[in-house]
Scaffold this motif. Structure first.
Motif, mmCIF file in Angstrom:
data_model
loop_
_atom_site.group_PDB
_atom_site.id
_atom_site.type_symbol
_atom_site.label_atom_id
_atom_site.label_comp_id
_atom_site.label_asym_id
_atom_site.label_seq_id
_atom_site.Cartn_x
_atom_site.Cartn_y
_atom_site.Cartn_z
ATOM 1 N N LYS A 297 0.819 -1.213 0.000
ATOM 2 C CA LYS A 297 0.000 0.000 0.000
ATOM 3 C C LYS A 297 0.851 1.260 0.000
ATOM 4 C CE LYS A 297 -4.080 -2.031 2.198
ATOM 5 N NZ LYS A 297 -4.950 -2.032 3.405
ATOM 6 N N ARG A 298 1.960 1.226 0.718
ATOM 7 C CA ARG A 298 2.833 2.413 0.734
ATOM 8 C C ARG A 298 3.375 2.708 -0.654
ATOM 9 N NH1 ARG A 298 4.256 0.285 5.802
ATOM 10 N NH2 ARG A 298 5.994 -0.921 4.913
ATOM 11 N N LEU A 299 3.734 1.667 -1.391
ATOM 12 C CA LEU A 299 4.248 1.882 -2.747
ATOM 13 C C LEU A 299 3.138 2.338 -3.684
ATOM 14 C CD1 LEU A 299 6.601 1.777 -4.692
ATOM 15 C CD2 LEU A 299 6.140 -0.654 -5.048
ATOM 16 N N LEU A 300 1.953 1.777 -3.543
ATOM 17 C CA LEU A 300 0.835 2.172 -4.406
ATOM 18 C C LEU A 300 0.463 3.632 -4.197
ATOM 19 C CD1 LEU A 300 -1.518 -0.961 -4.192
ATOM 20 C CD2 LEU A 300 0.031 -0.329 -6.049
ATOM 21 N N ARG A 301 0.542 4.094 -2.945
ATOM 22 C CA ARG A 301 0.201 5.494 -2.666
ATOM 23 C C ARG A 301 1.180 6.458 -3.345
ATOM 24 N NH1 ARG A 301 -1.452 3.682 2.678
ATOM 25 N NH2 ARG A 301 0.651 4.047 3.457
ATOM 26 N N LYS A 302 2.383 5.990 -3.592
ATOM 27 C CA LYS A 302 3.388 6.842 -4.234
ATOM 28 C C LYS A 302 3.272 6.828 -5.754
ATOM 29 C CE LYS A 302 6.780 6.035 -0.546
ATOM 30 N NZ LYS A 302 8.125 5.457 -0.233
ATOM 31 N N THR A 303 2.409 5.970 -6.275
ATOM 32 C CA THR A 303 2.272 5.813 -7.722
ATOM 33 C C THR A 303 1.080 6.624 -8.206
ATOM 34 O OG1 THR A 303 3.172 3.574 -7.531
ATOM 35 C CG2 THR A 303 2.077 4.150 -9.600
ATOM 36 N N ASP A 304 1.322 7.530 -9.129
ATOM 37 C CA ASP A 304 0.289 8.466 -9.563
ATOM 38 C C ASP A 304 -0.835 7.784 -10.338
ATOM 39 O OD1 ASP A 304 -0.954 10.930 -9.900
ATOM 40 O OD2 ASP A 304 0.045 11.280 -11.816
ATOM 41 N N ARG A 305 -0.485 6.949 -11.330
ATOM 42 C CA ARG A 305 -1.502 6.310 -12.168
ATOM 43 C C ARG A 305 -1.128 4.853 -12.425
ATOM 44 N NH1 ARG A 305 -0.915 11.464 -14.206
ATOM 45 N NH2 ARG A 305 -2.823 12.693 -14.388
ATOM 46 N N ILE A 306 -2.144 3.994 -12.375
ATOM 47 C CA ILE A 306 -1.976 2.587 -12.702
ATOM 48 C C ILE A 306 -3.088 2.219 -13.676
ATOM 49 C CG2 ILE A 306 -1.823 0.237 -11.810
ATOM 50 C CD1 ILE A 306 -1.162 1.466 -9.068
ATOM 51 N N ALA B 78 0.890 -5.787 -10.862
ATOM 52 C CA ALA B 78 1.724 -6.940 -10.528
ATOM 53 C C ALA B 78 3.177 -6.528 -10.336
ATOM 54 C CB ALA B 78 1.599 -7.996 -11.631
ATOM 55 N N GLN B 79 3.677 -5.658 -11.213
ATOM 56 C CA GLN B 79 5.057 -5.224 -11.110
ATOM 57 C C GLN B 79 5.300 -4.440 -9.829
ATOM 58 O OE1 GLN B 79 7.491 -6.236 -13.058
ATOM 59 N NE2 GLN B 79 8.950 -5.149 -11.747
ATOM 60 N N LEU B 80 4.350 -3.598 -9.461
ATOM 61 C CA LEU B 80 4.486 -2.828 -8.225
ATOM 62 C C LEU B 80 4.476 -3.734 -6.997
ATOM 63 C CD1 LEU B 80 2.170 0.201 -9.073
ATOM 64 C CD2 LEU B 80 4.629 0.309 -8.641
ATOM 65 N N ILE B 81 3.638 -4.760 -7.014
ATOM 66 C CA ILE B 81 3.597 -5.692 -5.886
ATOM 67 C C ILE B 81 4.937 -6.400 -5.740
ATOM 68 C CG2 ILE B 81 2.579 -7.853 -5.077
ATOM 69 C CD1 ILE B 81 -0.090 -6.862 -6.241
ATOM 70 N N ILE B 82 5.507 -6.833 -6.850
ATOM 71 C CA ILE B 82 6.802 -7.514 -6.805
ATOM 72 C C ILE B 82 7.886 -6.581 -6.265
ATOM 73 C CG2 ILE B 82 8.619 -8.506 -8.248
ATOM 74 C CD1 ILE B 82 6.367 -9.603 -10.043
ATOM 75 N N GLU B 83 7.842 -5.316 -6.690
ATOM 76 C CA GLU B 83 8.851 -4.343 -6.263
ATOM 77 C C GLU B 83 8.669 -3.912 -4.810
ATOM 78 O OE1 GLU B 83 8.481 -1.155 -9.017
ATOM 79 O OE2 GLU B 83 9.333 -2.285 -10.712
#
Length: 266
Positions: free
Chosen positions: A89-98, A105-110
């Motif tokens: 969730k912390r990484l997703l919040r930093k991502t502007d658009r998906i 999937a790539q964000l989850i792995i990272e």
């Protein structure tokens, strides 16, 4: 991590049992004998008749010697998966658009710095119909005397002294291959007292289902969501191949949710 979009499968007991079956068959050593599961108490996914019969069947057919299933009390537990989802969730919040499942999937792995996360993208034909599989071989409603775990129901016990199996009442489930067709349950995790219930109708345990849960290969998507996607089409031109497929998907006017009486307390 098991991933899919709403048109590929749902969040039902059929899906949960299929995920677990895939995990047991592909992600653990073949000589594994004892399984410990931790779940939240969501009746539509984890804590229901279908999952209980599925786990019981795995022990009955000697896939495992024991399966212990814990349901920690909400608000009083902090488990490794909480930290895992927190990292994601912390990484997703930093991502502007998906825009695509692949980007998710790539964000989850990272999200795991040490590379602990892996993803299996579920296909619709991997989901088996567990819900319609168990009623012919396992009872739905049973009663039992409240006893220690090594005792069984005896004749001569007044019906008022027997208790019905109510899934929501228990936090600790134990399945054993040496006690086929039975589940030991406890009101509290590692509680002192337990009850034993017998569900198998015959002396034989059925093979796992082979019928698909979604034989058409597509799960209808809520029409309101499709209408929302159409309004955003000007922003998704770069991914038109994916979105054109989704916009032509079968639709439903019903909201996704679990309203089947199977998951209500009996």
């Amino acid at each position: 991590m098991y991933m899919y979009h709403e048109g590929e499968t749902r969040k039902s007991p059929n899906d949960v049992c299929s995920f677990l079956l895939h995990y047991f068959e592909n992600c653990i050593p073949v000589n594994t004998k004892n399984i410990i599961l931790f779940s939240n108490g969501a009746a539509g996914q984890n804590k229901n008749h279908t999952v209980v019969r599925f786990l019981m069947n795995l022990c009955d057919r000697r896939k495992f010697e024991t399966i212990t299933h814990f349901f920690p009390v909400r608000g009083n537990s902090f488990l490794p998966w909480d930290r895992d989802f927190g990292s994601i969730k912390r990484l997703l919040r930093k991502t502007d658009r998906i825009y695509t499942p692949q980007q998710y999937a790539q964000l989850i792995i990272e999200a795991s710095r040490c590379g602990r996360f892996s993803i299996h993208k579920m296909q619709t034909d991997e989901i088996l119909n567990f819900k319609n599989w168990w009623p012919s071989s396992y009872k739905k409603t049973v009663k039992q005397k409240k006893v220690n775990s090594d005792e069984t129901l005896r004749r001569g016990i007044h019906k008022d002294d027997r208790i019905s199996f109510k899934i929501s009442s228990y936090q600790h489930f134990i399945f054993r291959h040496r006690l086929p067709g039975k589940v030991e349950v406890k009101t509290f995790i590692n509680g002192l007292f337990s009850s034993m219930f017998t569900f198998r109708k015959t002396n034989q345990s059925p093979d796992l289902p082979t019928n698909k849960a979604y034989p058409t290969g597509k799960v209808p998507i809520n029409k309101k969501k499709i209408d929302d996607l159409k309004k955003l089409s000007e922003y998704t031109t770069e991914y038109s191949d994916l979105y054109n497929i989704i916009l032509s998907w079968p639709t439903s006017t019903q909201e996704e949710g679990m309203h089947d009486s199977e998951y209500e307390e009996q």
